[in-house]
Write an enzyme that holds these catalytic residues in place. Structure first.
Site, PDB file in Angstrom:
ATOM      1  CE1 TYR A  48      -1.537  -4.508  -6.407  1.00 43.68           C
ATOM      2  CE2 TYR A  48      -2.962  -4.481  -4.309  1.00 43.68           C
ATOM      3  CZ  TYR A  48      -1.975  -4.119  -5.304  1.00 43.68           C
ATOM      4  OH  TYR A  48      -1.222  -2.709  -4.817  1.00 43.68           O
ATOM      5  CG  ASP A  78       4.311   0.900 -12.302  1.00 38.46           C
ATOM      6  OD1 ASP A  78       3.514   1.215 -12.806  1.00 38.46           O
ATOM      7  OD2 ASP A  78       4.433   0.240 -11.137  1.00 38.46           O
ATOM      8  N   GLY A 115       6.291  -3.178  -9.932  1.00 37.08           N
ATOM      9  CA  GLY A 115       6.798  -3.593  -8.425  1.00 37.08           C
ATOM     10  C   GLY A 115       7.385  -2.460  -7.875  1.00 37.08           C
ATOM     11  CD  GLU A 149       9.041  -3.343  -2.737  1.00 38.70           C
ATOM     12  OE1 GLU A 149       8.258  -3.947  -3.728  1.00 38.70           O
ATOM     13  OE2 GLU A 149       8.125  -3.308  -1.637  1.00 38.70           O
ATOM     14  CB  SER A 150      11.751  -4.302  -9.154  1.00 37.27           C
ATOM     15  OG  SER A 150      10.412  -4.171  -9.757  1.00 37.27           O
ATOM     16  NE  ARG A 172       0.777  -0.028  -3.621  1.00 37.38           N
ATOM     17  CZ  ARG A 172       1.112   1.211  -3.472  1.00 37.38           C
ATOM     18  NH1 ARG A 172       0.815   2.068  -2.831  1.00 37.38           N
ATOM     19  NH2 ARG A 172       2.210   1.550  -4.399  1.00 37.38           N
ATOM     20  N   GLY A 212       5.164   7.545  -7.058  1.00 40.54           N
ATOM     21  CA  GLY A 212       5.883   7.845  -5.889  1.00 40.54           C
ATOM     22  C   GLY A 212       7.124   6.922  -5.836  1.00 40.54           C
ATOM     23  CG  ASP A 213       7.353   3.135  -6.877  1.00 44.96           C
ATOM     24  OD1 ASP A 213       7.123   2.982  -5.618  1.00 44.96           O
ATOM     25  OD2 ASP A 213       6.594   2.092  -7.380  1.00 44.96           O
TER      26      ASP A 213
HETATM   27  O1  KDG Z   1       4.134   1.955  -6.803  1.00 40.11           O
HETATM   28  C1  KDG Z   1       3.600   1.208  -7.854  1.00 40.11           C
HETATM   29  C2  KDG Z   1       3.341  -0.318  -7.445  1.00 40.11           C
HETATM   30  O2  KDG Z   1       1.915  -0.011  -6.696  1.00 40.11           O
HETATM   31  C3  KDG Z   1       2.820  -0.985  -8.540  1.00 40.11           C
HETATM   32  O3  KDG Z   1       4.106  -1.198  -9.351  1.00 40.11           O
HETATM   33  C4  KDG Z   1       2.524  -2.471  -8.207  1.00 40.11           C
HETATM   34  O4  KDG Z   1       4.246  -2.781  -6.379  1.00 40.11           O
HETATM   35  C5  KDG Z   1       3.115  -2.815  -6.588  1.00 40.11           C
HETATM   36  C6  KDG Z   1       2.008  -2.809  -5.652  1.00 40.11           C
HETATM   37  O5  KDG Z   1       2.318  -3.806  -4.916  1.00 40.11           O
HETATM   38  O6  KDG Z   1       0.987  -2.353  -5.762  1.00 40.11           O
END
Ligand code: KDG
Length: 316
Positions: free
Chosen positions: A104, A294, A34, A36-37, A168, A257-258
């Site tokens: 997703y 990630d 995720g 943000e985490s 996204r 990117g995170d």
């Molecule tokens: O930046 C990586 C994220 O894309 C992945 O961990 C999943 O948070 C995510 C998303 O919503 O795509």
């Protein structure tokens, strides 16, 4: 109270144990992901405190996500549970390290039910930085409202707002993404954006024009991510192209990117000059692409310093 607070959905990701189309893949590894985490974990590895606000399903995957992020040292005390909606999941499909696709299964997830009532003003108000992304407002109307509400709290309390557009296109259209993100910019101090995202927001692929337009929108600090080409870091008074770090082989670019964001924000928290923030960001991004998960590849502080100095380390 944590130095950085972030808000967003985290999910279980199933990473294939072999490359190629998912129809032929039988084995997956389960991990937590995720945006943000991921940023929160990256910051904690570098020695900063971070809290993550979210909502998970009251299910096994929700328990797993909370446990893993807690184990990384992130404050999860403001993570709630939804009694009936599930924790989101997604699958990765990997062709080469440079070509990863995601699928997703998150519509109607617990996190999509986040609402302004889930926010505790004091928690955000006490942070130095609120970090958000363009994923959250794409999840649902209530998530969008939650984000605006968090931004209002940050504004009232002089909390620095950091924003990664993280567009996204499987979650919303280019037009809606552009409209909503432009509405978030007036609340934002630091933008950490990709060039492709800048193009969706402003309709130009020119790096300099994208930076100019972010600055014109009132952003104080812009870091424009150029992937394998490094980044450009800019304020109204300075602009630097900062070279990338070389990695031997790219395993998976998702999450880079995170990691970049975590490195940049660590620099900001430490009061470092702009170029150093960008250098930390590039180095964190380089670490992230070397592993499949990630966050698996995110370094501890001493590992990052050794990498930047080119000194490496010998374990005996
Ligand atoms: O930046 C990586 C994220 O894309 C992945 O961990 C999943 O948070 C995510 C998303 O919503 O795509």
């Amino acid at each position: 109270m944590p130095e950085v607070v972030t808000i967003g959905e985290s999910m279980i990701v199933f990473s294939p144990r072999q490359n190629g189309p998912l129809r032929y893949v039988s084995n997956f590894q389960k991990r937590v992901a995720g945006s943000e985490s991921n940023v929160a974990v990256g910051l904690v590895r570098l020695g900063h405190s971070c809290g993550w606000i979210s909502k998970l399903g009251r299910d096994e995957f929700g328990a797993c996500v909370k446990r893993e992020i807690l184990a990384e040292g992130v404050d999860v005390s403001r993570v709630g549970f939804h009694e009936t909606a599930p924790t989101g999941i997604f699958f990765k499909e990997i062709w080469t390290g440079m070509d990863t696709r995601v699928y997703y299964y998150r519509a109607g997830s617990a996190a999509s039910f986040m609402s302004p009532d889930d926010l505790e003003s004091e928690y955000i108000a006490a942070a130095r930085i609120l970090h958000i992304t363009g994923i959250t407002p794409a999840l649902s109307e209530t998530c969008l409202k939650t984000l605006y509400s968090a931004l209002e709290i940050a504004r009232k309390n002089d909390v620095i707002v950091s924003f990664d557009p993280n567009i996204r296109l499987k979650l919303w259209s280019r037009e809606r993404a552009g409209d909503i993100i432009r509405s978030i910019l007036p609340y934002t101090d630091i933008v950490l954006s990709g060039v492709d995202e800048g193009e969706i927001i402003f309709g130009t692929a020119s790096c300099d024009e994208i930076i100019d337009l972010f600055l014109k929108a009132g952003i104080k600090t812009v870091a424009l991510k150029m992937g394998a080409k490094g980044c450009i870091a800019a304020t109204r008074s300075e602009r630097h192209v900062v070279d990338p770090f070389k990695v031997e082989s790219v395993v998976d670019t998702v999450g880079a990117g995170d990691a970049f964001d975590a490195g940049f924000l660590a620099g900001v928290l430490e009061g470092r000059p702009l170029v150093e923030c960008a250098k930390l960001a590039n180095a964190m991004g380089a670490f992230a692409v070397t592993t499949a998960g990630d966050i698996d590849g995110l370094p501890q502080r001493d590992e990052l310093e050794a990498f930047i100095n080119g000194s490496g380390r010998v374990y005996r």
